[in-house]
Scaffold this active site. Structure first.
Site, mmCIF file in Angstrom:
data_model
loop_
_atom_site.group_PDB
_atom_site.id
_atom_site.type_symbol
_atom_site.label_atom_id
_atom_site.label_comp_id
_atom_site.label_asym_id
_atom_site.label_seq_id
_atom_site.Cartn_x
_atom_site.Cartn_y
_atom_site.Cartn_z
ATOM 1 N N ARG A 1 0.806 -1.231 0.000
ATOM 2 C CA ARG A 1 0.000 0.000 0.000
ATOM 3 C C ARG A 1 0.837 1.279 0.000
ATOM 4 O O ARG A 1 0.370 2.341 0.370
ATOM 5 C CB ARG A 1 -0.990 0.010 1.165
ATOM 6 N N LYS B 1 2.293 11.045 -11.067
ATOM 7 C CA LYS B 1 1.426 10.159 -11.837
ATOM 8 C C LYS B 1 2.183 8.870 -12.119
ATOM 9 O O LYS B 1 3.278 8.899 -12.667
ATOM 10 C CB LYS B 1 1.020 10.804 -13.161
ATOM 11 N N GLU C 1 7.563 17.865 -24.887
ATOM 12 C CA GLU C 1 6.981 18.254 -23.600
ATOM 13 C C GLU C 1 7.597 19.559 -23.092
ATOM 14 O O GLU C 1 6.929 20.356 -22.430
ATOM 15 C CB GLU C 1 7.184 17.135 -22.575
ATOM 16 N N LYS D 1 6.022 22.326 -14.437
ATOM 17 C CA LYS D 1 5.291 21.163 -13.936
ATOM 18 C C LYS D 1 5.185 21.201 -12.416
ATOM 19 O O LYS D 1 4.136 20.859 -11.857
ATOM 20 C CB LYS D 1 5.960 19.867 -14.397
ATOM 21 N N GLU E 1 -5.344 16.355 -10.396
ATOM 22 C CA GLU E 1 -5.983 16.789 -11.637
ATOM 23 C C GLU E 1 -7.431 17.187 -11.417
ATOM 24 O O GLU E 1 -8.332 16.840 -12.203
ATOM 25 C CB GLU E 1 -5.884 15.666 -12.686
ATOM 26 N N ARG F 1 -4.249 21.046 -13.143
ATOM 27 C CA ARG F 1 -3.279 20.097 -13.688
ATOM 28 C C ARG F 1 -3.641 19.627 -15.099
ATOM 29 O O ARG F 1 -2.793 19.187 -15.856
ATOM 30 C CB ARG F 1 -3.125 18.899 -12.749
ATOM 31 N N ASN G 1 -2.036 18.386 -19.988
ATOM 32 C CA ASN G 1 -2.493 17.470 -21.029
ATOM 33 C C ASN G 1 -2.725 18.177 -22.353
ATOM 34 O O ASN G 1 -3.322 17.596 -23.272
ATOM 35 C CB ASN G 1 -3.789 16.771 -20.591
ATOM 36 N N HIS H 1 -2.477 16.224 -25.584
ATOM 37 C CA HIS H 1 -2.383 14.800 -25.275
ATOM 38 C C HIS H 1 -3.615 13.987 -25.674
ATOM 39 O O HIS H 1 -3.529 12.766 -25.769
ATOM 40 C CB HIS H 1 -2.102 14.603 -23.788
ATOM 41 N N HIS I 1 -2.384 10.645 -27.364
ATOM 42 C CA HIS I 1 -2.585 9.298 -26.831
ATOM 43 C C HIS I 1 -3.331 8.408 -27.827
ATOM 44 O O HIS I 1 -3.081 7.200 -27.898
ATOM 45 C CB HIS I 1 -3.344 9.361 -25.507
ATOM 46 N N HIS J 1 6.381 9.156 -27.871
ATOM 47 C CA HIS J 1 5.405 9.998 -27.173
ATOM 48 C C HIS J 1 5.539 11.464 -27.575
ATOM 49 O O HIS J 1 4.538 12.126 -27.874
ATOM 50 C CB HIS J 1 5.589 9.851 -25.656
#
Length: 358
Positions: free
Chosen positions: A119, A141, A183, A225, A235, A239, A243, A246, A250, A262
């Site tokens: 955990r 993330k 990026e 960032k 997010e 945040r 994206n 993106h 994606h 990417h």
């Protein structure tokens, strides 16, 4: 040797340490509490993994080395399950730590393995590519891919620290380094236009890890960032601006079975998002063309296949920003300022794609 420290604020603040030849900073990020350290590293980077293992062993940790496949192949549930079994065999406890060494796929996987083992255990990331330094390793993330899409399974789990040793960038293949610039440039459009000015002033230098502005570009992109995720880890709103580009990116990656870089997909996606912004009356033609010019100047693509649109459009329906049946995009309201576009008409989506297709 100078070291920069950029703090990512929030409930669990941590530092991103940036410099050249700074591997000696790693034990300080791992901390005194862990007895054992599991080093999850890209199997294709033995020359980088060895010094990491050595530094940690010299610091007195019991070090375990776990190699994973290179690239997106590592972000698979079978690889994750293998790591869990290896952690168990190594006797990893809740007070031990995971160190992820490699590109963005490796740091995503290592972060998720650490977040899900018992955990959650301490995790430090050592990104070795430009893309990982300015994006994947910063922000907490973590996740893996499934056949239905990229990063659909994961967790928000901030690392205990990130070590960006710019020396490792010299080992990155040219096309991969250029991919990471996407990026970086994206951060310029959404938040810090100075990044764009640095690239525009010397595109050739920007496309090399030994360029005159490499460190400043990395620091500025990381700062963007850090500012965003420090204010919005999960997010909830702000945040989402990270994206930018993106949604289409994606979809392209999935269509290419994740063999498409990417950053290359992000460059195309950012131009697409700019075209949507223009069609919605938010930005002018000049800013759209600036997207094309900056990305192209460093060798990034800005067009994709015209016949791919039906598949891409279908894939975009399961984008993480979609709410119910409403497709949502991050768009530009002006340079450095983002907005949201919810439920654009189909003819607008198609018209924007026509401007980035060939």
């Amino acid at each position: 040797m100078t070291v920069s420290r950029i703090t990512v604020h929030g409930d669990e603040p941590y530092d991103v340490v940036i410099g050249t030849g700074i591997l000696g900073e790693l034990p300080g990020l791992v901390g005194e509490r862990p007895r054992s350290v599991a080093v999850v590293h890209d199997e294709g980077l033995p020359e980088i993994a060895r010094p990491v293992l050595g530094v940690l062993e010299q610091a007195g940790y019991l070090v375990h080395s776990f190699a994973v496949p290179s690239g997106e192949r590592s972000k698979d549930v079978s690889v994750l399950a293998r790591l869990w079994s290896e952690f168990a065999a190594a006797g990893m406890t809740r007070t031990d730590a995971v160190v992820g060494v490699g590109g963005g796929a490796t740091t995503d996987l290592a972060g998720f393995a650490a977040a899900s083992w018992l955990r959650g255990v301490r995790c430090v990331l050592v990104p070795t590519t430009l893309l990982a330094m300015v994006d994947a390793a910063v922000g907490g993330k973590t996740g893996i891919n499934i056949p239905e899409g990229k990063n659909l399974v994961g967790a928000f789990a901030p690392p205990a620290g990130v070590l960006c040793d710019l020396t490792t960038l010299m080992t990155v293949p040219r096309e991969d380094y250029i991919s990471g610039l996407a990026e970086t440039i994206k951060a310029g459009f959404i938040r810090d236009p100075r990044i764009l000015e640095l690239v525009e002033a010397d595109p050739e230098g920007a496309a090399r890890p030994d360029g005159p502005h490499t460190r400043e570009l990395v620091e500025r992109a990381v700062q963007v960032k850090a500012d965003v995720v420090g204010a919005d880890l999960k997010e909830a709103g702000l945040r989402e601006i990270l994206n930018y580009g993106h949604t289409l990116a994606h979809a392209i990656e999935k269509a290419e079975d994740y063999r498409f870089r990417h950053g290359h997909a992000v460059a195309i996606g950012c131009v697409y998002a700019a075209e949507l912004s223009r069609l919605d009356g938010r930005i002018d033609d000049a800013l759209v063309e600036r997207h094309r010019a900056v990305f192209s100047s460093v060798g990034l693509p800005v067009v994709y296949g015209a016949d791919a649109w039906p598949e891409l459009r279908s894939t975009m329906n399961i984008d993480k920003k979609t709410r119910g049946a409403t497709l949502r995009f991050v768009v530009l309201d002006e340079l450095g300022e983002c907005g949201r576009l919810a439920g654009p008409a189909e003819d607008v989506l198609t018209a924007a794609y026509a401007r980035v297709s060939r």
